[in-house]
Design a protein around this motif. Structure first.
Motif, short mmCIF file in Angstrom:
data_model
loop_
_atom_site.label_atom_id
_atom_site.label_comp_id
_atom_site.label_asym_id
_atom_site.label_seq_id
_atom_site.Cartn_x
_atom_site.Cartn_y
_atom_site.Cartn_z
N PRO A 61 0.81 -1.23 0.00
CA PRO A 61 0.00 0.00 0.00
C PRO A 61 0.84 1.28 0.00
N THR A 62 2.12 1.19 0.42
CA THR A 62 2.92 2.41 0.54
C THR A 62 3.83 2.65 -0.66
N ILE A 63 3.81 1.77 -1.67
CA ILE A 63 4.73 1.91 -2.79
C ILE A 63 4.43 3.20 -3.56
N ASN A 64 5.49 3.87 -4.01
CA ASN A 64 5.32 5.08 -4.80
C ASN A 64 5.93 4.90 -6.19
N LEU A 65 5.76 5.91 -7.02
CA LEU A 65 6.21 5.82 -8.42
C LEU A 65 7.72 5.62 -8.51
N GLU A 66 8.47 6.32 -7.70
CA GLU A 66 9.92 6.21 -7.74
C GLU A 66 10.39 4.80 -7.42
#
Length: 808
Positions: free
Chosen positions: A765-770
């Motif tokens: 749930p915490t994954i970001n684009l970078e």
């Protein structure tokens, strides 16, 4: 109702108090018992008896009696004051403050209770409470300067600089006659007030105050330094130049003064010629000045550097100065300079000059410059940035051949052997160096240190004993404890770790921990002493130092070593219960069992003796024999090593380490090791994240990431619900990818599974684009078959991100 005493008994009570103050404890007890025979419930007498008993070492009995005293007279300020003193004696300052406050409510005018309360408040850094107490004390004794100064310090430490200045100004306005110029207390108060003004940023006002009030101050150097600093900040160039030149004339070796002068003259850092002219001026003015010749080497480059360095090196080697290399080794961070310096020394050796120049030594002998040059090159090749130990040994042997009695040369040879890894040879040569000058404490200390590095603990103690007090009960080791010789205790402990004697190792590390505790407690006496002597600036500086006491490298080194020992004990409990190693492979199991049984019996015997001694009626100990009666009930550290909860014991060392050295990656790594074993996964994760933030490429960090993942997967059901939720929410794609990267490095055949596992990070749930982009790049570098599948899933999450578009 409290019992009332007759006039005769009141006089006897005053005798009890006087006997306590004079440390005549037996007489005090006798007088107290005399009162209690007629008045068994007189609270004040019971309290004073408890206080005397505590001074005799009967702490438990004293607390029990103090509680009885309170039951007899709950409204006696004496009983509550004594109760607070007992708590202070056992270092329970919070309870002591509560008792003092209760006593003060009953007797608001008591200066002694107010003073004791204030001292504990500042010890505990309760600045707001300290302000209240000091204001009350000022109202009671407004004619005393230290009452005003103490209130100013209270406001200063609380962060209210303006109020602190106002208090000092208010006191000055009460003075009818100006203080004497020789009044040290006033001199310090003036400088303290000036520092308060400057800390507020009022530089112009601080300079005016310095000119007016500090004109005849006793601390002339501080006045000169502050004046130069203020003028520089106010950009009053000509006056600032004059001030810094006056400082250099006073001390031409202090680098800070040269830096200040060059800055106020407006010379650019790149203008090497102008900067060099300043140093040349003072080199000519003060022919014996070293700094004016050495400091230009920091900024000169190319041929200018070569010329200046050549002159400096020739001058120093002609004199045979042993510290020449130490003065220049910081230049080795610059590669060209690192190449030039040894070349210049070699030229010196090859020239006839080294063979003909002779300089008198302190011992009356003469020495050729060649020996100093060989010594320089030996240190050069021994230095970690230019290490070639074979050449280092070659040059130091040449130097010793020319000057066989040089202590410095033999010490360096021992250091070279240490870097070879030959600790035995290093210890032997350092001992030879010591024998060349048996009255030198420095070389004595070095010899002991090298003996400890070679695990010669007894020999090292004997060596140190040559400079300890012979009359100290307990021998050299006891004296080293008394002198708080932290380096020896730490080195000795680490030596015992290498020998497998973990009990003795813990004994030494615990001694270091206790030394820092003593340093923390020692400030207590200075709260009143510094005010009484008027040493305010030094006092404030000490307080700030104490606030960061356990940041000291000495504490970190001992604490990390102790934690490592406790981890070893936790992972492999000792088999013999005392100082045996968990890794010792004894062939005879019966012998191990016998040793363990013997250790248990010895520990039980010590406990019985201690209990018997405690049960004995208190006996007066002659003052001269007090130290002789001290007995260590665990001399070999058997009890420490036999701990049933090593990780709990490790927390004593770890907590201050994490609190005061959070930027130390070693501390965070140690924290993870302790918390993961205690199954405190949330705290372990906190340490792991901190370590990764400090150095994400550290080998231990990668290892711990994998271990944390394995531990969580194995024991997730045992994790408390709240912690599990936090850990799950804090799960980081970058850390997961790092762990999978490590797995692939360790097991190349797992590339296929690792690729599939990387795809699963998109579900976090915490994954970001970078992070997703980094994961895609990693898959691509592996040429994984999962790349297209990853692109599709990522494109669904970030539909506008072009990076996840299918390649044409």
């Amino acid at each position: 109702m409290p019992q009332q005493l007759s006039a005769k008994e009141q006089s006897l009570f005053r005798t009890v108090v006087r006997n306590y103050e004079d440390k005549q404890y037996k007489k005090g007890i006798k007088a107290a018992d005399q009162i209690l025979r007629k008045n068994p419930k007189h609270g004040d007498t019971l309290a004073m008896k408890a206080l005397i008993m505590n001074s005799q070492g009967k702490t438990d009995e004293a607390f029990a009696l103090a509680k009885v005293a309170l039951q007899c007279d709950m409204k006696s300020h004496v009983c509550w004051h004594v109760y607070g003193l007992l708590y202070r004696a056992v270092k329970n300052f919070e309870e002591a403050i509560k008792a003092y406050k209760f006593a003060l409510r009953l007797e608001p005018e008591s200066a002694q209770i107010q003073r004791d309360l204030a001292l504990l408040q500042i010890q505990m850094r309760d600045y707001q409470g300290y302000i209240v107490s000091r204001r009350s004390m000022l109202q009671a004794r407004s004619g005393l300067r230290q009452s005003w100064t103490a209130l100013a310090v209270a406001h200063h430490l609380a962060g209210d600089l303006a109020e602190a200045e106002r208090v000092l100004t208010a006191y000055e306005e009460t003075l009818k006659n100006p203080p004497s110029r020789m009044d040290f207390e006033n001199s310090e108060a003036v400088m303290y007030k000036n520092s308060l003004i400057a800390e507020q940023g009022n530089i112009e006002q601080a300079l005016d105050h310095l000119k007016a009030a500090g004109k005849y101050n006793l601390d002339r150097l501080a006045v000169m330094e502050l004046r130069a600093t203020y003028l520089a900040k106010l950009e009053r160039k000509e006056e600032a130049i004059k001030s810094y030149r006056a400082l250099i004339d006073r001390n031409s070796e202090y680098k800070k003064y040269y830096d200040g002068l060059i800055e106020v003259m407006g010379i650019a850092p790149t203008d090497h010629k102008a900067r060099k002219e300043i140093y040349d001026e003072y080199a000519e003015k003060y022919p014996r000045c070293d700094a004016a010749r050495r400091l230009p080497l920091d900024f000169l480059e190319g041929e200018d550097f070569r010329e200046a360095a050549d002159k400096y090196i020739h001058r120093m080697l002609d004199k045979g100065v042993p510290s020449t290399f130490a003065n220049l080794k910081h230049l080795y961070s610059n590669p060209p300079k690192k190449e030039i310096l040894p070349a210049l020394v070699q030229q010196y050796i090859d020239s006839d000059r080294s063979a003909v120049n002779k300089e008198p030594k302190r011992n009356g002998d003469t020495s050729k410059g060649a020996s100093a040059a060989y010594y320089f090159l030996a240190q050069h090749y021994n230095y970690y940035l230019s290490r070639d130990l074979d050449k280092a040994m070659e040059y130091i042997d040449k130097a010793i051949e020319l000057e066989p009695e040089s202590v410095d040369f033999h010490m360096t040879k021992a250091r070279i052997c240490k870097h070879y890894g030959n600790t035995q040879k290093a210890s032997e040569i350092m001992e030879q160096a010591r024998m060349l000058d048996v009255r030198d404490r420095h070389i004595n200390t070095k010899a002991a240190k090298y003996q400890l590095r070679n695990n010669e603990s007894e020999a090292a103690l004997k060596t140190m004993g040559m400079f300890t007090r012979a009359e100290t009960p307990g021998g050299p080791l006891a004296d080293l404890h008394d002198m708080q010789c932290v380096w020896f205790l730490t080195e000795d402990g680490q030596s015992y770790v290498r020998q497998g004697k973990l009990g003795l190792a813990l004994k030494r590390f615990t001694a270091v921990y206790n030394v820092f505790d003593v340093w923390q407690e020692d400030q207590f006496d200075f709260h009143s002493f510094s005010l009484r002597k008027g040493q305010i600036r030094a006092y404030v500086e000490m307080m700030r130092w104490e606030d960061h006491l356990r940041e000291h490298p000495f504490y970190s080194r001992a604490a990390l070593s102790a934690i490592d020992v406790y981890i070893k004990i936790h992972d492999k409990p000792l088999t013999n219960g005392t100082n045996g190693s968990a890794d010792a492979n004894s062939e005879d199991a019966a012998e191990r069992k016998k040793a363990a049984k013997k250790a248990r019996k010895e520990a039980q015997k010590v406990e019985r003796e201690a209990a018997a001694k405690k049960a004995e009626p208190n006996k007066a100990i002659p003052v001269g024999d007090a130290d002789a009666k001290k007995k260590d009930d665990d001399p070999d550290g058997a009890k420490l090593a036999a701990t049933a909860e090593p990780m709990t014991d490790a927390m004593k060392f770890l907590t201050p380490l994490l609190q005061f050295s959070p930027k130390s990656i070693d501390a965070q790594i140690a924290g993870f090791e302790v918390y993961i074993r205690r199954k405190k996964y949330f705290l372990a994760l906190k340490c792991l994240l901190a370590a990764a933030a400090l150095d994400k490429d550290h080998s231990k960090v990668h290892e711990q990431i994998v271990r944390f993942k394995l531990a969580i997967d194995k024991d997730f059901e045992g994790v408390p619900a709240k912690s599990a939720e936090v850990i799950k929410n804090k799960d980081c794609a970058r850390r997961t990818v790092s762990a999978l990267k490590v797995r692939k490095l360790l097991a190349p055949d797992s590339a296929g599974q690792s690729g599939k596992d990387i795809v699963t990070v998109l579900k976090l749930p915490t994954i970001n684009l970078e992070e997703a982009t980094e994961a895609l790049e990693l898959l691509s570098s592996w040429k994984s078959s999962e790349v297209e599948g990853f692109r599709k899933e990522a494109a669904a999450i970030w539909p506008k991100a072009s990076v996840f578009e299918a390649s044409a």
